[in-house]
Write a protein that holds these residues in place. Structure first.
Motif, PDB file in Angstrom:
ATOM      1  N   HIS A  65      38.981  63.900 -24.040  1.00 35.10           N
ATOM      2  CA  HIS A  65      40.164  63.925 -23.506  1.00 35.10           C
ATOM      3  C   HIS A  65      40.519  65.506 -23.244  1.00 35.10           C
ATOM      4  O   HIS A  65      40.179  66.612 -23.819  1.00 35.10           O
ATOM      5  CB  HIS A  65      41.275  63.692 -24.422  1.00 35.10           C
ATOM      6  N   GLY A  66      41.011  65.784 -21.810  1.00 30.60           N
ATOM      7  CA  GLY A  66      41.441  66.982 -21.654  1.00 30.60           C
ATOM      8  C   GLY A  66      40.213  67.841 -20.494  1.00 30.60           C
ATOM      9  O   GLY A  66      40.242  68.862 -20.597  1.00 30.60           O
ATOM     10  N   LEU A  67      39.249  66.751 -20.119  1.00 29.73           N
ATOM     11  CA  LEU A  67      38.098  67.389 -19.303  1.00 29.73           C
ATOM     12  C   LEU A  67      38.486  67.147 -17.913  1.00 29.73           C
ATOM     13  O   LEU A  67      37.443  67.111 -16.953  1.00 29.73           O
ATOM     14  CB  LEU A  67      36.892  66.634 -19.682  1.00 29.73           C
ATOM     15  N   ALA A  68      39.793  67.172 -17.394  1.00 29.23           N
ATOM     16  CA  ALA A  68      40.057  66.629 -16.015  1.00 29.23           C
ATOM     17  C   ALA A  68      39.479  67.612 -15.034  1.00 29.23           C
ATOM     18  O   ALA A  68      39.380  68.960 -15.384  1.00 29.23           O
ATOM     19  CB  ALA A  68      41.615  66.693 -15.985  1.00 29.23           C
ATOM     20  N   GLY A  69      38.816  67.117 -14.168  1.00 29.51           N
ATOM     21  CA  GLY A  69      38.174  67.795 -13.026  1.00 29.51           C
ATOM     22  C   GLY A  69      36.698  67.730 -13.121  1.00 29.51           C
ATOM     23  O   GLY A  69      36.114  67.856 -12.194  1.00 29.51           O
ATOM     24  N   VAL A  70      36.193  67.423 -14.410  1.00 29.59           N
ATOM     25  CA  VAL A  70      34.714  67.442 -14.554  1.00 29.59           C
ATOM     26  C   VAL A  70      34.045  66.069 -13.798  1.00 29.59           C
ATOM     27  O   VAL A  70      34.807  64.943 -13.869  1.00 29.59           O
ATOM     28  CB  VAL A  70      34.504  67.277 -16.114  1.00 29.59           C
ATOM     29  N   SER A  71      33.022  66.313 -13.160  1.00 28.21           N
ATOM     30  CA  SER A  71      32.470  65.096 -12.272  1.00 28.21           C
ATOM     31  C   SER A  71      30.895  65.228 -12.544  1.00 28.21           C
ATOM     32  O   SER A  71      30.272  66.271 -12.513  1.00 28.21           O
ATOM     33  CB  SER A  71      32.660  65.144 -11.042  1.00 28.21           C
ATOM     34  N   LEU A  72      30.283  64.197 -12.636  1.00 29.47           N
ATOM     35  CA  LEU A  72      28.910  64.067 -12.708  1.00 29.47           C
ATOM     36  C   LEU A  72      28.440  62.586 -12.661  1.00 29.47           C
ATOM     37  O   LEU A  72      29.029  61.750 -12.643  1.00 29.47           O
ATOM     38  CB  LEU A  72      28.549  64.660 -14.185  1.00 29.47           C
ATOM     39  N   PRO A  73      26.940  62.345 -12.186  1.00 30.82           N
ATOM     40  CA  PRO A  73      26.458  61.089 -12.130  1.00 30.82           C
ATOM     41  C   PRO A  73      26.430  60.429 -13.563  1.00 30.82           C
ATOM     42  O   PRO A  73      26.193  61.325 -14.453  1.00 30.82           O
ATOM     43  CB  PRO A  73      25.016  61.429 -11.847  1.00 30.82           C
ATOM     44  N   ALA A  74      26.617  59.338 -13.764  1.00 31.95           N
ATOM     45  CA  ALA A  74      26.806  58.548 -15.213  1.00 31.95           C
ATOM     46  C   ALA A  74      26.569  57.382 -15.031  1.00 31.95           C
ATOM     47  O   ALA A  74      26.566  56.603 -13.923  1.00 31.95           O
ATOM     48  CB  ALA A  74      28.063  58.888 -15.916  1.00 31.95           C
ATOM     49  N   ALA A  75      26.329  56.322 -16.150  1.00 30.52           N
ATOM     50  CA  ALA A  75      26.254  54.785 -16.208  1.00 30.52           C
ATOM     51  C   ALA A  75      27.342  54.414 -17.200  1.00 30.52           C
ATOM     52  O   ALA A  75      27.188  54.809 -18.289  1.00 30.52           O
ATOM     53  CB  ALA A  75      24.872  54.438 -16.553  1.00 30.52           C
ATOM     54  N   VAL A  76      28.465  53.339 -16.542  1.00 33.86           N
ATOM     55  CA  VAL A  76      29.199  53.034 -17.571  1.00 33.86           C
ATOM     56  C   VAL A  76      28.897  51.566 -17.597  1.00 33.86           C
ATOM     57  O   VAL A  76      28.781  50.693 -16.756  1.00 33.86           O
ATOM     58  CB  VAL A  76      30.675  53.138 -16.901  1.00 33.86           C
ATOM     59  N   GLU A  77      28.494  51.087 -18.940  1.00 35.79           N
ATOM     60  CA  GLU A  77      28.157  49.794 -19.256  1.00 35.79           C
ATOM     61  C   GLU A  77      29.441  48.856 -20.059  1.00 35.79           C
ATOM     62  O   GLU A  77      30.008  49.522 -20.808  1.00 35.79           O
ATOM     63  CB  GLU A  77      26.918  49.764 -20.216  1.00 35.79           C
ATOM     64  N   VAL A  78      29.392  47.810 -19.526  1.00 30.25           N
ATOM     65  CA  VAL A  78      30.488  46.758 -20.027  1.00 30.25           C
ATOM     66  C   VAL A  78      29.920  45.354 -19.890  1.00 30.25           C
ATOM     67  O   VAL A  78      29.376  45.116 -19.003  1.00 30.25           O
ATOM     68  CB  VAL A  78      31.863  46.815 -19.419  1.00 30.25           C
ATOM     69  N   HIS A  79      30.002  44.562 -21.043  1.00 25.15           N
ATOM     70  CA  HIS A  79      29.626  43.193 -20.905  1.00 25.15           C
ATOM     71  C   HIS A  79      28.010  43.392 -20.725  1.00 25.15           C
ATOM     72  O   HIS A  79      27.649  42.396 -19.743  1.00 25.15           O
ATOM     73  CB  HIS A  79      30.248  42.508 -20.023  1.00 25.15           C
TER      74      HIS A  79
END
Length: 392
Positions: free
Chosen positions: A202-216
């Motif tokens: 929490h508190g990293l507003a503005g940080v951006s990067l390529p990532a993979a978000v997994e769900v189900h």
């Protein structure tokens, strides 16, 4: 005033339905409480209209009946949408992940559709609230301030409650219930996540990067953006389509790479662990992911278990969001009219002959990338081309 069909909703699906039917000789009345047609289309894709995608298949849609869109998607290809743009003299461009956008403002596409509908005999009743709709003796009768409108067919193309600032409501779903249809509870999707204050990142507003978000068990790889409230960006928005409250997201901040393999490479041996991770990730994120006890240690001095622990934090970071930002910030809504009682070829109700549904009002929701607009075109086209002239 008598028509062949009443189309409630002058968005993408309603416009496509009226245009398709009009070119087949059917008269349509388009009724909408908004003062202008296609409000969501005008704003989609940053105003450039992400009108379709190069890769159209049912795997890019969610709903209680995953295979329901198959037949209609096969009948409305990407080429169909591009041909429509060509007919209207509108250029297009392809961006990442097969997304296809107009090269001009999407308002031009809406204006062209409205003109084409009018040229095919459609009448528009904009800024027109409905006083009620009833079904009597085979006719649907809508009460409006301009008088009664009647037709043997009613097409509900009112969209979902998502994006209420554009005038979105749940009216179509309320109408569906009137004729006995079950509505799958709606929830906001393509929407940012709100994360708990206790979240370590929490508190990293503005940080951006390529990532993979997994769900189900399904991972979405794209850009991820930290916000003041939690997470946004395409990867998070995609994941929101499958996520349910209380479920865990797993985030890979270095998709396609391996932390242990990188740390095993000789050239990084004399670098500090934090120094290495600052080369791989945004500095502020690296400082949170690397434990203080390891930050100043040389990579060569770390053991197997420490490297595995780092890999776990980087490749499978677990997060249980508090909630999403809700309908007010959602680009779409999952759920809607249950497709069990809808003919998958014509989109006609199995419970009420002459009643049709098109677009996002149905329990068919596309992921990010032009899929929702494509479903609007496909479903509107299907409804408008299904009517038989001998029944007029």
């Amino acid at each position: 005033m008598r028509f062949d069909a009443l189309v409630i909703g002058a968005g993408a699906a309603g416009l496509m339905c009226a245009l398709t039917a009009g070119r087949r000789g059917f008269s349509c009345a388009l009724v909408d409480h908004s003062p202008v047609a296609g409000r969501k289309v005008r704003l989609a894709g940053g105003g450039k209209g992400n009108v379709t995608n190069r890769y159209i298949a049912s795997e890019w849609y969610v709903g209680d009946q995953p295979g329901f869109p198959d037949r209609l998607l096969r009948r409305c290809s990407t080429a169909f949408v591009l041909d429509m743009l060509a007919e209207f003299g509108i250029g297009w461009e392809e961006r990442d992940y097969g997304q296809l956008f107009c090269t001009t403002q999407a308002v031009r596409l809406v204006e062209a559709l409205v003109d084409a509908c009018r040229g095919s005999g459609a009448r528009f009743f904009m800024n027109t609230p409905l006083g009620g709709i009833r079904h009597e003796d085979g006719l649907f009768i809508a009460e409006t301030p301009q008088g009664g409108l009647e037709a043997p067919r009613l097409v509900i193309a009112t969209g979902s409650p998502a994006w209420p600032s554009c005038g979105a409501t749940d009216m179509g779903m309320r109408l569906a219930r009137r004729w006995g249809h079950r509505v799958v509870p709606v929830r906001p999707v393509l929407v940012p996540f709100v994360c708990p204050d206790t979240w370590p990142l929490h508190g990293l507003a503005g940080v951006s990067l390529p990532a993979a978000v997994e769900v189900h068990g399904r991972a979405f790889s794209s850009s991820l953006l930290f916000t003041h409230k939690g997470l946004s960006g395409p990867a998070a928005l995609q994941a929101s389509c499958l996520w349910r409250p209380g479920e865990t997201l797993h985030i890979d901040f270095l998709p396609g790479q391996s932390v242990p393999e990188i740390m095993h490479q000789p050239q990084w041996g004399k670098s500090t662990v934090l120094g290495l991770f600052k080369k791989l990730l945004p500095t502020r994120l690296a400082e949170r992911l690397v434990p203080p006890a390891l930050a100043g240690r040389h990579v060569a001095q770390t053991g197997k278990k420490e490297r595995e622990a780092l890999a776990l934090g980087v490749h499978t970071h677990a997060l249980v969001p508090t909630r999403t930002e809700g309908m007010g910030h959602a680009e779409a809504a999952a759920g809607g009219v249950d497709t069990t009682d809808i003919n998958p070829r014509t989109l006609e109700s199995r419970l009420c002959p002459g009643l049709y549904f098109a677009g996002e009002v149905l329990d068919v929701t596309g992921l990010l990338g032009g899929y929702n607009l494509h479903w609007a075109w496909a479903s509107g086209k299907a409804a408008g081309e299904s009517w038989k002239k001998e029944t007029r």
